[in-house]
Design a protein around this motif. Structure first.
Motif: not given
Length: 173
Positions: A61-64, A68-72, A76-86
């Motif tokens: 929940v925290f990572l999601i 979502i806050g990082g989209l606005e 960085p794209q690699p950090a978002m990918l790492a969050l999604v994978i985690t």
């Protein structure tokens, strides 16, 4: 006129029936020697598994929320990918831990159910016995013999009878 079924048996020691009662009645009146066999139970702890899953879901929940806050904020794209994978790994891990915990509960239930036939037999034996409060003895009215302390212990500790347990476990496999 009392029927033969309702008549109390006579004690093999004093040969009288006035102080004779069932083992259940004797136990209810406070004679601990006449305690029935304990029903088989198994306590499988789930708290640690549930707590671990709650922490993992909380991380998800925290990572999601961070994602979502990082989209606005042009995260960085690699950090978002790492969050999604985690997040996906945490969710799959929670599901795997929940499945493992459920399998432990099922296994515990099967182990306990293997003791039920031996418990039923021990309860049937115990229910057929009587107690004489005059002589403080437990006896079997069918054989008209006093039940020894070893026999009382053996009926109460029916779980230590390996043959019955092996047969029951083989039936569940």
């Amino acid at each position: 006129m009392a029927s033969a079924e309702n008549a109390k048996p006579t004690c093999p020691v004093c040969h009288q029936a006035d102080k004779v009662k069932t083992t259940q009645a004797a136990y209810n009146s406070g004679v601990t020697r006449c305690a029935p066999p304990d029903m088989p139970t198994k306590q499988v702890t789930m708290t640690s598994y549930i707590s671990a899953c709650m922490v993992l879901v909380g991380i998800c929940v925290f990572l999601i929320i961070v994602f979502i806050g990082g989209l606005e904020n042009n995260f960085p794209q690699p950090a978002m990918l790492a969050l999604v994978i985690t997040t996906i790994v945490c969710i799959i891990t929670s599901l795997a831990v929940s499945y493992y915990a459920f399998q432990r509960v099922v296994r515990g239930d099967n182990e306990v159910s293997a003791y039920y036939p031996a418990w039923d037999k021990a309860m049937a034996t115990w229910k057929n016995w009587y107690y004489c409060s005059r002589d403080e003895v437990v006896f079997d009215p069918q054989t008209n013999k006093v039940v020894s302390s070893d026999q009382l212990t053996k009926v109460r500790e029916f779980r230590s009878q390996p043959d019955a347990l092996k047969t029951a476990l083989a039936a569940h496999s």
